[in-house]
Enzyme design. Structure first.
Site, PDB file in Angstrom:
ATOM      1  CE  LYS A  31      55.295  36.373  49.321  1.00  0.00           C
ATOM      2  NZ  LYS A  31      54.322  35.448  48.700  1.00  0.00           N
ATOM      3  CG  ASP A  58      50.696  36.522  49.931  1.00  0.00           C
ATOM      4  OD1 ASP A  58      49.623  37.159  49.935  1.00  0.00           O
ATOM      5  OD2 ASP A  58      51.448  36.464  48.939  1.00  0.00           O
ATOM      6  CE  LYS A  60      48.235  37.394  46.313  1.00  0.00           C
ATOM      7  NZ  LYS A  60      49.359  36.583  46.814  1.00  0.00           N
ATOM      8  CG  ASP A  63      34.333  32.755  51.919  1.00  0.00           C
ATOM      9  OD1 ASP A  63      33.093  32.937  51.796  1.00  0.00           O
ATOM     10  OD2 ASP A  63      34.860  31.634  51.870  1.00  0.00           O
ATOM     11  CB  THR A 114      51.271  41.626  39.080  1.00  0.00           C
ATOM     12  OG1 THR A 114      51.593  40.445  39.798  1.00  0.00           O
ATOM     13  CG2 THR A 114      51.486  42.825  39.948  1.00  0.00           C
ATOM     14  NE  ARG A 207      61.735  34.199  41.279  1.00  0.00           N
ATOM     15  CZ  ARG A 207      60.814  34.299  40.323  1.00  0.00           C
ATOM     16  NH1 ARG A 207      60.766  33.393  39.374  1.00  0.00           N
ATOM     17  NH2 ARG A 207      59.958  35.294  40.328  1.00  0.00           N
TER      18      ARG A 207
END
Ligand code: C5P
Length: 233
Positions: A31, A58, A60, A63, A114, A207
């Site tokens: 990613k 990624d 996002k 527009d 989130t 992680r």
């Protein structure tokens, strides 16, 4: 079978490619997010592809429809596999994105970040938001109705989204942790087996692998649990 995506949450090209070379052939999907893309641009994507890797971009996007369509076209030309757009960009923007994606680029909608609480949403949208989960499902259905291929959601939502959207929607889930692992800054975490069992197609695992004392062992355990969740073992 669900697939594993490793996020390249690294400040620059060199650090990102070090991580990729460290994992060798054991991860197929990476990613590239806003930080790395803003620093290193399409070149880092090409370098991943030169190493035979598939890319989840990624960005996002949100527009006006024309601008998003051109950006989606550029990502499709670059040959990335997955790209994110914001569901709240609206039907015209989402449909323009789908039309521009062509046959091989799959678009994922982000519903509610989130980091946003019900209070944050109420302040932005000017109406009470009693349930963030209900907004996530509503926006997911809205994005699917515009032809978007899949959704990014927390592991907490994946079961409800699979039930609402059916088997065809692609569901991508971050916030994955091994049992007893440090949650870091994530609050809605799930194990790889639970996420796959609940219907996730792709797990974004950072992680839990990259910060482990033994990265290879952590990666193997994530994959083993994914197979368990799929009922394959
Ligand atoms: O290290 P960790 O496994 O928590 O990383 C998860 C990745 O997924 C990060 O790249 C993070 O930005 C991304 N992500 C997330 N939660 C979301 C959306 C994206 O953790 N809701």
């Amino acid at each position: 079978m669900a697939e594993l995506i490793l996020p390249l949450d690294r400040p620059g090209r060199r650090e990102a490619l070090e991580l990729v070379d460290d994992f060798g052939g054991s991860v197929d999907f990476y990613k590239v997010g806003l930080e790395l893309f803003s620093r290193s641009g399409p070149d880092v994507v090409r370098e991943l592809q030169d190493r035979g890797k598939r890319v989840f971009l990624d960005l996002k996007l949100m527009d006006i429809p024309h601008t998003v369509a051109r950006a989606v076209e550029a990502a499709a030309d670059l040959g990335v596999d997955l790209l994110t757009v914001h569901a709240v960009g609206g039907t015209a923007m989402l449909e323009a994105a789908v039309a521009a994606a062509g046959d091989s680029l799959r678009l994922l909608a982000v519903t509610v970040l989130t980091s946003s609480s019900s209070g944050d949403l109420a302040a932005v949208w000017g109406r009470p938001i009693p349930s963030v989960d209900a907004e996530v499902t509503r926006l997911a259905e809205f994005a699917r109705a515009a032809g978007i291929h899949g959704l990014v959601s927390s592991a907490r939502e994946v079961r409800a989204l699979r039930a609402a959207l059916g088997p065809e929607a692609i569901l991508v889930t971050p916030g994955i942790r091994l049992p007893g692992g440090d949650a870091h800054d994530q609050t809605r975490v799930a194990t790889p087996d639970a996420a796959v069992r609940d219907g996730a197609d792709f797990l974004v695992v950072g992680r839990a692998i990259t910060a482990a004392a033994d990265r290879r062992a952590a990666l193997a355990e994530v994959r083993r649990r994914m197979a368990v969740g799929a009922g394959a073992v």
